[in-house]
Structures are given as structure tokens and as C-alpha cells.
Design a protein around this motif. Structure first.
Motif, PDB file in Angstrom:
ATOM      1  N   MET A   1       0.843  -1.190   0.000  1.00  0.00           N
ATOM      2  CA  MET A   1       0.000   0.000   0.000  1.00  0.00           C
ATOM      3  C   MET A   1       0.883   1.247   0.000  1.00  0.00           C
ATOM      4  N   ASP A   2       0.576   2.229  -0.886  1.00  0.00           N
ATOM      5  CA  ASP A   2       1.347   3.463  -0.835  1.00  0.00           C
ATOM      6  C   ASP A   2       0.814   4.335   0.297  1.00  0.00           C
ATOM      7  N   PHE A   3       1.555   5.397   0.617  1.00  0.00           N
ATOM      8  CA  PHE A   3       1.206   6.185   1.800  1.00  0.00           C
ATOM      9  C   PHE A   3      -0.147   6.862   1.643  1.00  0.00           C
ATOM     10  N   HIS A   4      -0.465   7.349   0.456  1.00  0.00           N
ATOM     11  CA  HIS A   4      -1.729   8.050   0.252  1.00  0.00           C
ATOM     12  C   HIS A   4      -2.911   7.146   0.579  1.00  0.00           C
ATOM     13  N   ASN A   5      -2.890   5.932   0.073  1.00  0.00           N
ATOM     14  CA  ASN A   5      -3.977   4.989   0.338  1.00  0.00           C
ATOM     15  C   ASN A   5      -4.003   4.562   1.803  1.00  0.00           C
ATOM     16  N   PHE A   6      -2.796   4.398   2.382  1.00  0.00           N
ATOM     17  CA  PHE A   6      -2.735   4.084   3.812  1.00  0.00           C
ATOM     18  C   PHE A   6      -3.426   5.162   4.630  1.00  0.00           C
ATOM     19  N   LEU A   7      -3.100   6.432   4.350  1.00  0.00           N
ATOM     20  CA  LEU A   7      -3.633   7.533   5.151  1.00  0.00           C
ATOM     21  C   LEU A   7      -5.154   7.581   5.055  1.00  0.00           C
ATOM     22  N   LYS A   8      -5.683   7.354   3.885  1.00  0.00           N
ATOM     23  CA  LYS A   8      -7.134   7.345   3.699  1.00  0.00           C
ATOM     24  C   LYS A   8      -7.775   6.232   4.524  1.00  0.00           C
ATOM     25  N   GLU A   9      -7.202   5.039   4.456  1.00  0.00           N
ATOM     26  CA  GLU A   9      -7.741   3.899   5.208  1.00  0.00           C
ATOM     27  C   GLU A   9      -7.557   4.101   6.715  1.00  0.00           C
ATOM     28  N   TYR A  10      -6.441   4.692   7.095  1.00  0.00           N
ATOM     29  CA  TYR A  10      -6.148   4.940   8.517  1.00  0.00           C
ATOM     30  C   TYR A  10      -7.167   5.903   9.121  1.00  0.00           C
ATOM     31  N   LEU A  44      -2.672  -1.672  10.597  1.00  0.00           N
ATOM     32  CA  LEU A  44      -2.511  -0.829   9.407  1.00  0.00           C
ATOM     33  C   LEU A  44      -1.090  -0.279   9.294  1.00  0.00           C
ATOM     34  N   SER A  45      -0.242  -0.546  10.296  1.00  0.00           N
ATOM     35  CA  SER A  45       1.166  -0.127  10.328  1.00  0.00           C
ATOM     36  C   SER A  45       1.359   1.390  10.229  1.00  0.00           C
ATOM     37  N   PRO A  46       0.714   2.161  11.102  1.00  0.00           N
ATOM     38  CA  PRO A  46       0.931   3.619  11.076  1.00  0.00           C
ATOM     39  C   PRO A  46       2.366   4.008  11.381  1.00  0.00           C
ATOM     40  N   LEU A  47       3.064   3.176  12.184  1.00  0.00           N
ATOM     41  CA  LEU A  47       4.446   3.504  12.546  1.00  0.00           C
ATOM     42  C   LEU A  47       5.406   3.326  11.380  1.00  0.00           C
ATOM     43  N   ALA A  48       4.931   2.738  10.283  1.00  0.00           N
ATOM     44  CA  ALA A  48       5.751   2.630   9.075  1.00  0.00           C
ATOM     45  C   ALA A  48       6.093   4.009   8.528  1.00  0.00           C
ATOM     46  N   GLY A  56      11.326  -1.670   5.133  1.00  0.00           N
ATOM     47  CA  GLY A  56       9.922  -2.004   4.960  1.00  0.00           C
ATOM     48  C   GLY A  56       8.954  -0.900   5.298  1.00  0.00           C
ATOM     49  N   GLY A  57       9.455   0.271   5.682  1.00  0.00           N
ATOM     50  CA  GLY A  57       8.581   1.386   6.009  1.00  0.00           C
ATOM     51  C   GLY A  57       8.205   2.200   4.785  1.00  0.00           C
ATOM     52  N   PHE A  58       7.438   3.266   5.009  1.00  0.00           N
ATOM     53  CA  PHE A  58       7.043   4.132   3.904  1.00  0.00           C
ATOM     54  C   PHE A  58       8.205   4.990   3.409  1.00  0.00           C
ATOM     55  N   GLY A  59       9.251   5.141   4.220  1.00  0.00           N
ATOM     56  CA  GLY A  59      10.411   5.910   3.787  1.00  0.00           C
ATOM     57  C   GLY A  59      10.970   6.840   4.834  1.00  0.00           C
ATOM     58  N   GLY A  60      10.251   7.023   5.938  1.00  0.00           N
ATOM     59  CA  GLY A  60      10.743   7.906   6.994  1.00  0.00           C
ATOM     60  C   GLY A  60      10.678   9.377   6.620  1.00  0.00           C
ATOM     61  N   HIS A  61       9.783   9.736   5.679  1.00  0.00           N
ATOM     62  CA  HIS A  61       9.650  11.130   5.262  1.00  0.00           C
ATOM     63  C   HIS A  61       8.918  11.914   6.348  1.00  0.00           C
ATOM     64  N   GLU A  64       5.192  12.873   5.869  1.00  0.00           N
ATOM     65  CA  GLU A  64       4.279  11.749   6.003  1.00  0.00           C
ATOM     66  C   GLU A  64       4.065  11.388   7.470  1.00  0.00           C
ATOM     67  N   ALA A  65       5.142  11.444   8.251  1.00  0.00           N
ATOM     68  CA  ALA A  65       5.011  11.174   9.684  1.00  0.00           C
ATOM     69  C   ALA A  65       4.090  12.197  10.344  1.00  0.00           C
ATOM     70  N   LEU A  66       4.247  13.465   9.971  1.00  0.00           N
ATOM     71  CA  LEU A  66       3.395  14.516  10.536  1.00  0.00           C
ATOM     72  C   LEU A  66       1.934  14.311  10.147  1.00  0.00           C
ATOM     73  N   SER A  67       1.686  13.918   8.918  1.00  0.00           N
ATOM     74  CA  SER A  67       0.298  13.726   8.482  1.00  0.00           C
ATOM     75  C   SER A  67      -0.342  12.527   9.166  1.00  0.00           C
ATOM     76  N   MET A  68       0.445  11.502   9.480  1.00  0.00           N
ATOM     77  CA  MET A  68      -0.086  10.371  10.247  1.00  0.00           C
ATOM     78  C   MET A  68      -0.445  10.825  11.662  1.00  0.00           C
ATOM     79  N   LEU A  69       0.440  11.630  12.279  1.00  0.00           N
ATOM     80  CA  LEU A  69       0.149  12.153  13.618  1.00  0.00           C
ATOM     81  C   LEU A  69      -1.085  13.053  13.590  1.00  0.00           C
ATOM     82  N   GLU A  70      -1.226  13.832  12.530  1.00  0.00           N
ATOM     83  CA  GLU A  70      -2.395  14.704  12.395  1.00  0.00           C
ATOM     84  C   GLU A  70      -3.679  13.889  12.334  1.00  0.00           C
TER      85      GLU A  70
END
Length: 497
Positions: A1-10, A44-48, A56-61, A64-70
Motif C-alpha cells: 500500500m502506498d502512503f496516500h492509500n494508507f492515510l485514507k484507510e487509517y 494498518l502499520s501507522p508507525l511505518a 519495509g517502512g514508507f520511507g521515513g519522510h 508523512e510522519a506529521l500527516s499520520m500524527l495529524e
């Protein structure tokens, strides 16, 4: 799953867990989090978002980390803090300073087995004075360390699978060294005893307590600093403070949404609450906080990659953390005021938010101390440049060169380098806001909502002007130590009765 789709599902999953579930409101009243609920989220692996793609993570950008926290904090501020602790205070230090094989094992277990990590720095007798910590370590054999001490207020006490623990080396005389070392402890190895669980006032989801440390750690589980351990700790703490806007962003958006919706729907005196001028004032302030936090996210998300050493970014980190967390508390207080009596409930988003946002002003550096440190950093630079006039310095400083022009008159004075502590704090509040205005102006240049930018600039301008007035003319009150003497009102009321 790419980050965009992950964030939507999360986002959809969190909305279901914290809003649609029948017991969603009850979850705010119990301590901890149900294991099934946590697994539902972690699967859903938010810590990725904090882990490089190599592992195996999304990239450590950072963005992206900030948007997951948001996304987390919009539904649950405690959950966002849990994610922030794991990411900024454990996974990112591991990514930057741990041995390669240790990284692989930890990241694999976090991603595949839903494991969690935390940080232990604070000690019962050495809270803000962390460099004097008494937890000690000594080498035993060729490839192992013995670590002993007591830590407390570590988020996820008794719950984390890994701990990053700080300690000072004890020499042959029994004295502790000045430098700090970090060790990764796998709780499967035992050695940490929870002596007491604290009844923390808020943030019920996260267990806190006092921990007795008596562990042995393999040599390869010691973090490897680029220079000194203290510098590594500064990098860790500054990076974490710089990422606070991720947690603040979703929270402030939620405060704004709740406040606007309530004020539009609530009828008082035959008209919408939204039509009252004082209500509009409160709403405009919350919108300003939301905009400033957006600017902070933009700064951190674009300027602070995982690979950047932030040990020297004390001014940016302290300004962001202190002002943002003050704004989070103010926004929650305004929402509670607007909601009235029904907001003053533990299961109300307003009452819950007041309690849950308050410790953000305390942990990872008390805001009073951080504001003082901001001023001390500025004074140090001014001395180096042989400048005394505050505006002259700020107009040429890269973090304030544009925003300082909005305060040309009020900042045109010479700074007293020997000012009392309360003045240091006041001036730190001023500089923190001017730095934040610089971020806000930069965000406006990129096309962010012009009206929101203008509103935020106006709010910051009013705040700076008011604080400068206090700085120049206030701060004269003193503590009356013998306050019990002649201080009974009843004595004088009875005489005049």
C-alpha cells in the motif's frame, strides 16, 4: 500500500474506532486501551511512516510522519501522543544511531508484530535537570553493560516492548561521568519492575509510572553517537519538539470543527451563537492557532528530513514546541467556554481536550523553561554580533528577517542582558511568536488560504504587542513571604460590622 492509500484507510479506521463504535465515548473514561482495539489500529502499520523504506517502512519522510500524527490527533490526542512517542522518541533515534542488525530486527517486529517502543529519560529527583540523572551503567565482560536506576513518567510504562534508556557511566571511584549514553532494552529480557502506576490526570490511554531498572544490555544495543551522547540527546529532543505540530495539527483542526459546528447550531437569545462578537473573537483565535500550526508543519515537513542533525536547532525547536502547546491548551479552553456546561464533562471532547492537552506544555521541556532558553539563545547571538538593539538583530536574523518588520516600532529598544528570569520568559514568548510569524508568511507565499494567513498575522501581532507591554512595564510584583500576617479578611469584616 502506498502512503496516500494508507492515510485514507487509517483515517477511516480511526473514525470508526473513536466515533462510530457504541463504546467510543466510554473509551475516554477508562485507563489504557483494549488490546484488540490497539491491534486493529496497529495492523494498518501507522508507525511505518517513521521507518525508512530499506526496512519495509514508507520511507521515513517527515511530512508523512506529521500527516499520520495529524490523522491520529483529530480522533484521539492520546493516540497521537502514543504514535509520537514511538516514532520521534524511539524509531527515529534507532534509525539514526543503532547498529544495522539491531535496526532490522526492531523494525521488523514493529511492522509485522505490532510491537511498541518508548523512551526513559526522566527520574524522580531530576525532571528538568536531566543531565544530572543518576541511572548508571558499567561494562561487564567484553560485550555487555549493566544498567541500574529509577525512571518515571515514561509513556507506555509496563506496555512497551522496547525501551530506549539513558544512563551515565560509573567509574572505578563510583562517580558518574558527564556524558549520556542510550541503550535499547528488549523487555523479553526482563529487568524492569514497575514499582507504581500513576493516576495521571489525563491521557488515560497511556500508562505512566515509576520503574526500577536493573538490566543487562548487549554492546550492540547501545546507540552510537556521531560526537557525544549529550549532542545525540539534543538531536533526539529537538527533532521530537519540531514534530509536535503533527500532533497539534489534527487536534486544532478538531477544536475548530467542533467550535464552528456548535456555534452555528446553538441558539442563544433567539439567534445563533455564531453571530455574537465575542464568540467570533474566540473562533478567530482558534483559526489563527490552526494556521500557525499549519505553518509549523510546513516548516518541519520541508526542512527537517530524518537525516538532518537537529542538535543545534534549539531556537526553532523550542519556539515551535512552546507556542504550539500553549495554543493547543488555549483552543481547548475556548471550545469548553463555547460549549458551556455540557462541555464540562470527562466524556465531552471539550472537557477531555482541556485535560489531555495540558501536559503538552510540561513534558519534553516545560514551556517556561523553553521560553527562557529562547531568550538566552538570542542574547548569546546578539553578544557574538555585538548588537544591543532587538529589532536590529531580528531584522537580519534568518528566522525573523521578514516578520520582524511588522514590529519595527515595538522592538526598537536595547535589551538588558541581565534581565530577571520573568523578563527572559516574556521575551522568549515574543521571539517565539515572531519566528512563528515568519513560518506563517512563508506558508502564505505558497498559496495557503490568504484570509487565514491575514487572520493569523493579526492575532500574532496583537499578542506580541501585549507581551512587549508586559515586558517593558510589568513584572514588578513580588512574593510576600510572611503572607499569613494581617491577611484575614474576616478580622476586618467583624470590626466594621
Amino acid at each position: 500500500m502506498d502512503f496516500h492509500n494508507f492515510l485514507k484507510e487509517y483515517k477511516q479506521k480511526l473514525h470508526q474506532v473513536f466515533t462510530k463504535h457504541e463504546d467510543a465515548k466510554d473509551n475516554t473514561l477508562i485507563r489504557g486501551i483494549e488490546e484488540t482495539t490497539l491491534d486493529e489500529i496497529l495492523t494498518l502499520s501507522p508507525l511505518a511512516a517513521f521507518i525508512p523504506s530499506t526496512y519495509g517502512g514508507f520511507g521515513g519522510h517527515t511530512a508523512e510522519a506529521l500527516s499520520m500524527l495529524e490523522a491520529s490527533s483529530y480522533e484521539s490526542l492520546p493516540l497521537s501522543l502514543m504514535m509520537g512517542i514511538n516514532g520521534a522518541l524511539f524509531l527515529q533515534p534507532v534509525a539514526n544511531y543503532a547498529e544495522e542488525e539491531v535496526k532490522k530486527d526492531i523494525f521488523s517486529r514493529v511492522l509485522n508484530d505490532n510491537k511498541l517502543g518508548g523512551l526513559m529519560i526522566t527520574e524522580p529527583d531530576y525532571g528538568s535537570d536531566a543531565l544530572r540523572m543518576q541511572t548508571s551503567y558499567k561494562k561487564i565482560g567484553d560485550k555487555k553493560y549493566k544498567i541500574e536506576g529509577t525512571k518515571h513518567w515514561g509513556g507506555l510504562t509496563g506496555m512497551a516492548d522496547y525501551w530506549l534508556i539513558t544512563a551515565r557511566e560509573v567509574n572505578k571511584k563510583g562517580d558518574l561521568g558527564r556524558d549520556i549514553s542510550f541503550f535499547i532494552h528488549d523487555t523479553r529480557n526482563g529487568g524492569i519492575e514497575v514499582e507504581e502506576y500513576y493516576n495521571n490526570l489525563g491521557l488515560y490511554m497511556l500508562p505512566y509510572g515509576k520503574n526500577k531498572i536493573d538490566i543487562e544490555v548487549q554492546e550492540d544495543h547501545r546507540l552510537q553517537p556521531k560526537t557525544t551522547g549529550v549532542t545525540m540527546m539534543l538531536d533526539l529532543l529537538h527533532r521530537s519538539r519540531l514534530q509536535f505540530p503533527g500532533m497539534g495539527m489534527g487536534f486544532l483542526r478538531r477544536m475548530l470543527d467542533e467550535a464552528v459546528t456548535h456555534c452555528r447550531d446553538r441558539i442563544v437569545g433567539g439567534k445563533s451563537l455564531f453571530s455574537y462578537d465575542q464568540v467570533k473573537h474566540r473562533l478567530s483565535e482558534i483559526q489563527a492557532y490552526f494556521t500557525v500550526c499549519s505553518a509549523m508543519c510546513n516548516f518541519t515537513g520541508t526542512k527537517i528530513p530524518l537525516t538532518k542533525n537537529t542538535s543545534r536547532m534549539d531556537l526553532e525547536a523550542n519556539a515551535i514546541k512552546s507556542l504550539l502547546t500553549d495554543y493547543m491548551q488555549r483552543a481547548s479552553q475556548s471550545l469548553l467556554q463555547l460549549k458551556g456546561a455540557m462541555g464540562y464533562r470527562l466524556d465531552s471532547i471539550a472537557g477531555r481536550s482541556v485535560i489531555d492537552s495540558r501536559p503538552f506544555q510540561i513534558f519534553e521541556g516545560s514551556n517556561d523553561i523553553l521560553y527562557q532558553q529562547i531568550t538566552e539563545s538570542v542574547l548569546k547571538m546578539m553578544r557574538k554580533l555585538k548588537k544591543n538593539n532587538l529589532h536590529d538583530f531580528l531584522s537580519e536574523f534568518h528566522l525573523t528577517e521578514r516578520s520582524s518588520e511588522y514590529f519595527k516600532e515595538v522592538l526598537n529598544f536595547e535589551v538588558d542582558p541581565k534581565m530577571p528570569q520573568r523578563k527572559l520568559v516574556d521575551l522568549g514568548k515574543v521571539v517565539g511568536r515572531i519566528i512563528s510569524m515568519e513560518f506563517t508568511l512563508n506558508l502564505g507565499d505558497q498559496g495557503f488560504n490568504k484570509k487565514l494567513i491575514e487572520n493569523a498575522i493579526q492575532t500574532l501581532h496583537e499578542e506580541v504587542s501585549a507581551i512587549i507591554e508586559t515586558y517593558k512595564n510589568g513584572g514588578k510584583a513580588k512574593v510576600v513571604e510572611e503572607y499569613e500576617q494581617d491577611s484575614s479578611w474576616l478580622k476586618y469584616a467583624m470590626v466594621n460590622a
